[in-house]
Design a protein around this motif. Sequence first.
Motif, PDB file in Angstrom:
ATOM      1  N   GLN A  37     -11.017   5.026  13.331  1.00 17.81           N
ATOM      2  CA  GLN A  37     -10.047   5.090  14.410  1.00 17.81           C
ATOM      3  C   GLN A  37      -8.657   5.388  13.928  1.00 17.81           C
ATOM      4  N   GLU A  38      -8.221   4.820  12.846  1.00 14.85           N
ATOM      5  CA  GLU A  38      -6.801   5.148  12.164  1.00 14.85           C
ATOM      6  C   GLU A  38      -6.903   6.500  11.864  1.00 14.85           C
ATOM      7  N   ALA A  39      -7.975   7.067  11.343  1.00 16.94           N
ATOM      8  CA  ALA A  39      -7.857   8.565  10.935  1.00 16.94           C
ATOM      9  C   ALA A  39      -7.627   9.508  11.958  1.00 16.94           C
ATOM     10  N   ALA A  40      -8.483   8.928  13.168  1.00 12.47           N
ATOM     11  CA  ALA A  40      -8.620   9.897  14.336  1.00 12.47           C
ATOM     12  C   ALA A  40      -6.931   9.926  14.987  1.00 12.47           C
ATOM     13  N   ILE A  41      -6.480   8.737  15.189  1.00  8.19           N
ATOM     14  CA  ILE A  41      -5.043   8.685  15.667  1.00  8.19           C
ATOM     15  C   ILE A  41      -4.038   9.511  14.853  1.00  8.19           C
ATOM     16  N   SER A  42      -4.419   9.176  13.636  1.00  8.52           N
ATOM     17  CA  SER A  42      -3.271  10.358  12.806  1.00  8.52           C
ATOM     18  C   SER A  42      -3.486  11.587  13.039  1.00  8.52           C
TER      19      SER A  42
ATOM     20  N   ASP B 242       0.813  -1.184  -0.055  1.00 10.34           N
ATOM     21  CA  ASP B 242       0.034  -0.050  -0.190  1.00 10.34           C
ATOM     22  C   ASP B 242       0.935   1.291  -0.052  1.00 10.34           C
ATOM     23  N   ARG B 243       2.034   1.193   0.286  1.00  7.16           N
ATOM     24  CA  ARG B 243       2.843   2.422   0.150  1.00  7.16           C
ATOM     25  C   ARG B 243       2.874   3.334  -1.031  1.00  7.16           C
ATOM     26  N   LEU B 244       2.782   2.574  -2.079  1.00  4.30           N
ATOM     27  CA  LEU B 244       2.597   3.435  -3.475  1.00  4.30           C
ATOM     28  C   LEU B 244       1.180   4.090  -3.227  1.00  4.30           C
ATOM     29  N   ALA B 245       0.473   3.622  -3.014  1.00  3.75           N
ATOM     30  CA  ALA B 245      -1.154   4.271  -3.105  1.00  3.75           C
ATOM     31  C   ALA B 245      -1.087   5.375  -1.864  1.00  3.75           C
ATOM     32  N   ILE B 246      -0.492   5.116  -0.886  1.00  2.00           N
ATOM     33  CA  ILE B 246      -0.383   6.216   0.063  1.00  2.00           C
ATOM     34  C   ILE B 246       0.520   7.298  -0.463  1.00  2.00           C
ATOM     35  N   LEU B 247       1.477   7.258  -1.015  1.00  2.00           N
ATOM     36  CA  LEU B 247       2.461   8.082  -1.487  1.00  2.00           C
ATOM     37  C   LEU B 247       1.761   8.823  -2.454  1.00  2.00           C
TER      38      LEU B 247
ATOM     39  N   VAL C 158     -10.726   9.897  -2.436  1.00  2.00           N
ATOM     40  CA  VAL C 158     -10.524   8.909  -1.646  1.00  2.00           C
ATOM     41  C   VAL C 158     -11.757   8.105  -1.113  1.00  2.00           C
ATOM     42  N   ALA C 159     -12.722   8.819  -1.029  1.00  2.00           N
ATOM     43  CA  ALA C 159     -14.234   8.362  -0.280  1.00  2.00           C
ATOM     44  C   ALA C 159     -14.578   7.070  -1.478  1.00  2.00           C
ATOM     45  N   THR C 160     -14.050   7.258  -2.769  1.00  2.00           N
ATOM     46  CA  THR C 160     -14.724   6.464  -3.628  1.00  2.00           C
ATOM     47  C   THR C 160     -13.780   5.230  -3.713  1.00  2.00           C
ATOM     48  N   LEU C 161     -12.840   5.100  -2.950  1.00  2.00           N
ATOM     49  CA  LEU C 161     -11.972   3.660  -2.913  1.00  2.00           C
ATOM     50  C   LEU C 161     -12.721   2.619  -2.397  1.00  2.00           C
TER      51      LEU C 161
ATOM     52  N   VAL D   8      -4.735   4.624   3.483  1.00  2.00           N
ATOM     53  CA  VAL D   8      -4.676   5.875   2.731  1.00  2.00           C
ATOM     54  C   VAL D   8      -5.467   7.016   3.372  1.00  2.00           C
ATOM     55  N   VAL D   9      -6.366   6.715   4.075  1.00  2.00           N
ATOM     56  CA  VAL D   9      -7.185   7.631   4.811  1.00  2.00           C
ATOM     57  C   VAL D   9      -6.639   8.406   5.962  1.00  2.00           C
ATOM     58  N   ALA D  10      -5.878   7.221   6.716  1.00  2.00           N
ATOM     59  CA  ALA D  10      -4.818   7.765   7.958  1.00  2.00           C
ATOM     60  C   ALA D  10      -3.752   8.561   7.341  1.00  2.00           C
TER      61      ALA D  10
END
Length: 191
Positions: free
Chosen positions: A120-125, A56-61, A78-81, A90-92
């Motif tokens: 949860q992941e996004a909130a922590i980010s 997932d690192r490429l998608a995140i980048l 991103v919401a369409t993923l 990706v969201v985080a």
Amino acid sequence: MLAWQENDFNGALAWVKKLSDGEAQERSLLQLAHRWWQTDAAAAWGYAQSLPDGQDRLAILFVNFAFEQDPKATPQWVATLPDGIRKERVVASMTAVWAASEPRAAAEYVVNLPAGPMQQEAAISVVSAWTAQEPAMVANWVSTFPEGQTREYAIENVAIQWSATDPAATVAWLDEHLTGRDRDMAIYAGA
């Protein structure tokens, strides 16, 4: 790889795509990512989505590149993923980048995500990025979260980060705003 992409980007990219899936391919793709995004973002994104789960690192980048170019459109895109681990990561990542420059907007986005691992992941980010700037504001924000894991993790994260820079303010927050399990968890986390 860097010299090759300067002289023959398409040749370097074609060669990397032929590598077997795995760490070597992913690292090589990451070296080509910025140029690829600038050259053909749609093709780059499509390829990142075709990679196996866990790569997932490429998608995140690419999402971070997109956010830098158009921060208003990227969350909608991103919401369409499709739902899943890749979307969560990706969201985080996007919310962490967003929180570094506009923490309140990122926080508002997180509140509107569906409850669950992605929120949860996004909130922590957001908490991680925003606590360094405005710990009291973040502490008040996480105190409004509904009961559950997201609230628990966010409170722990604020307590750990804030107590490292201002233990007295952290203790005051604990005494004034948290009770019961929330307070116990924050103390146990290191506040």
